[in-house]
Design a protein around this motif. Sequence first.
Motif, PDB file in Angstrom:
ATOM      1  N   ALA A 441      12.223  -4.185   6.643  1.00 35.56           N
ATOM      2  CA  ALA A 441      11.487  -5.247   5.957  1.00 35.56           C
ATOM      3  C   ALA A 441      10.177  -5.558   6.663  1.00 35.56           C
ATOM      4  N   LEU A 442      10.203  -5.630   7.986  1.00 34.89           N
ATOM      5  CA  LEU A 442       8.988  -5.935   8.739  1.00 34.89           C
ATOM      6  C   LEU A 442       7.946  -4.836   8.601  1.00 34.89           C
ATOM      7  N   LEU A 443       8.401  -3.585   8.534  1.00 36.98           N
ATOM      8  CA  LEU A 443       7.461  -2.489   8.316  1.00 36.98           C
ATOM      9  C   LEU A 443       6.770  -2.637   6.969  1.00 36.98           C
ATOM     10  N   ALA A 444       7.540  -2.927   5.932  1.00 41.20           N
ATOM     11  CA  ALA A 444       6.956  -3.091   4.597  1.00 41.20           C
ATOM     12  C   ALA A 444       5.939  -4.228   4.577  1.00 41.20           C
ATOM     13  N   VAL A 445       6.287  -5.361   5.169  1.00 42.60           N
ATOM     14  CA  VAL A 445       5.375  -6.503   5.200  1.00 42.60           C
ATOM     15  C   VAL A 445       4.126  -6.164   6.005  1.00 42.60           C
ATOM     16  N   ALA A 446       4.295  -5.454   7.123  1.00 41.58           N
ATOM     17  CA  ALA A 446       3.150  -5.093   7.952  1.00 41.58           C
ATOM     18  C   ALA A 446       2.179  -4.190   7.200  1.00 41.58           C
ATOM     19  N   VAL A 447       2.702  -3.204   6.460  1.00 42.76           N
ATOM     20  CA  VAL A 447       1.827  -2.322   5.684  1.00 42.76           C
ATOM     21  C   VAL A 447       1.119  -3.106   4.588  1.00 42.76           C
ATOM     22  N   GLU A 448       1.849  -3.953   3.894  1.00 45.08           N
ATOM     23  CA  GLU A 448       1.251  -4.736   2.815  1.00 45.08           C
ATOM     24  C   GLU A 448       0.152  -5.656   3.327  1.00 45.08           C
ATOM     25  N   VAL A 449       0.357  -6.241   4.483  1.00 45.23           N
ATOM     26  CA  VAL A 449      -0.597  -7.201   5.024  1.00 45.23           C
ATOM     27  C   VAL A 449      -1.842  -6.512   5.603  1.00 45.23           C
ATOM     28  N   THR A 450      -1.664  -5.341   6.189  1.00 44.73           N
ATOM     29  CA  THR A 450      -2.770  -4.733   6.956  1.00 44.73           C
ATOM     30  C   THR A 450      -3.532  -3.636   6.236  1.00 44.73           C
ATOM     31  N   VAL A 451      -2.921  -2.960   5.257  1.00 43.03           N
ATOM     32  CA  VAL A 451      -3.571  -1.820   4.610  1.00 43.03           C
ATOM     33  C   VAL A 451      -3.837  -2.134   3.145  1.00 43.03           C
ATOM     34  N   ARG A 452      -5.060  -1.879   2.713  1.00 40.16           N
ATOM     35  CA  ARG A 452      -5.427  -2.159   1.315  1.00 40.16           C
ATOM     36  C   ARG A 452      -5.196  -0.927   0.458  1.00 40.16           C
ATOM     37  N   THR A 453      -3.938  -0.677   0.142  1.00 37.82           N
ATOM     38  CA  THR A 453      -3.607   0.468  -0.705  1.00 37.82           C
ATOM     39  C   THR A 453      -4.002   0.165  -2.141  1.00 37.82           C
ATOM     40  N   PRO A 454      -4.435   1.197  -2.890  1.00 39.88           N
ATOM     41  CA  PRO A 454      -4.884   0.947  -4.266  1.00 39.88           C
ATOM     42  C   PRO A 454      -3.765   0.860  -5.283  1.00 39.88           C
ATOM     43  N   TRP A 455      -2.477   0.944  -4.828  1.00 36.09           N
ATOM     44  CA  TRP A 455      -1.363   0.881  -5.777  1.00 36.09           C
ATOM     45  C   TRP A 455      -0.467  -0.275  -5.440  1.00 36.09           C
TER      46      TRP A 455
END
Length: 455
Positions: A441-455
Amino acid sequence: MTSAPPQADRAPATSAPGRAVRGLAVGAVAAGVLAVWLWGREITRRGGDLHLREGYVVVGPVDVVLSARVLLPLALAAAVVLWGPELARRLRWPALLAAGTAGAAGWAVALAVNGGWDALAAPMATEHEYVADVGRVGDLGTFLSTYVDSVPVGSADPWVTHVSGHPPGALLAFVLLDRIGLGGPGWAAALCIAGGALAVPAVLVAVRTVADEAAARTVAPFAVLLPGAVWIATSADALFAGVTAWGVALLALAAARAPSRAGNVRALAGGLLLGGSLYLSFGLAAAGLLALTAVLVQWSRLGWSGVLRVLAVGGVGVALVVAVVTVGGYWWFDGLEVVAQRVRDGAAYADREEQSSWFLVGDLAAGALAAGPAVVAGLAGIRGRTALLPLAALAGILVSDLSGFVLGETERIWLPFVVWLLPATASLPARSHRFWLTLSALLAVAVEVTVRTPW
């Protein structure tokens, strides 16, 4: 409920060596992802271009967006971590499947809205997505027979990026959605999220059939908190994952019920879905490895004649879809050839081909992030029947990786295979479940918060 599994399929008791192996596996993968990231930075520092929109593993630049909305996925993750494993053990089977579907959809949505409440539909509204070309489609027969004309680079009226890189079924799904009155980016996003969420019960059904119900119940909370949910809301690959997953699950059920009329019906339905998946993405041809595994696991009960009968009925379903689309004017192999040539002719291909050694490991690094640490730890100790579907998924991923045509974006492209790595979590000791759920869960939140993915 299925009978108790053989001792070899049960998760091993917690032991120091077991913890050490899992820890080493996760640490090695984490170190590998970091090394790939640093390598990507070095390539761009020297003037190379990976065409990943400043990303060095997943697509998108580092741009921290932290708002009060991040409390939503954190709260949902805390609830699943605290109560998910117990609920998975106690809920009735139909209720568990429903809860898993709702939980997976909620998790994907909760992650996405950290970027704003419009973040769910916004990706589907871009000029590169399927919705942009929905209005171009008129008569469906003409659409199929002339589809490849607009695929090549430099064609008179080219499809948008994602349409031109896929068979016609992907665009057709959004066209049909529009024609029943559910047009626009919002409904397209809802379809993708629903597809990704519905992959969860399909995986659980298949694990219950191939291994046992206890294993499926163990996998359920991990399936909900899959880090790859960052790309389920909103990516069309999530829809592809759902269609493919149910095709595999129905074939698994067919093999378990064969020989019977119900088994034949399930095999035919599974074949129809898998046939349809061939026209969603060319890469899903490798999902045939998953379908074969789901049937072959019943060989000891069915014998070769029974296995071949299930595969034959499923093959009829695939053939029916192929026949209808081919009569409509689209030949799958011609489409594959044209798309492959388009990739080679693209402006970015020459640069990416020069960096092919980076992409060989970069693709795997992105896939590892989508799968998450719980899957990696589970794979380190998996054995017995529970190992079969993840191993087949890994084989499909490797086929895709070695093909040379998947150059980045595998965090979303491989979602139809990543969901089949989830059964590996059944090997994790019960007392460690909350720990691994928390890390995922923390990995998912970290990616969502830090990387601006276009999808």
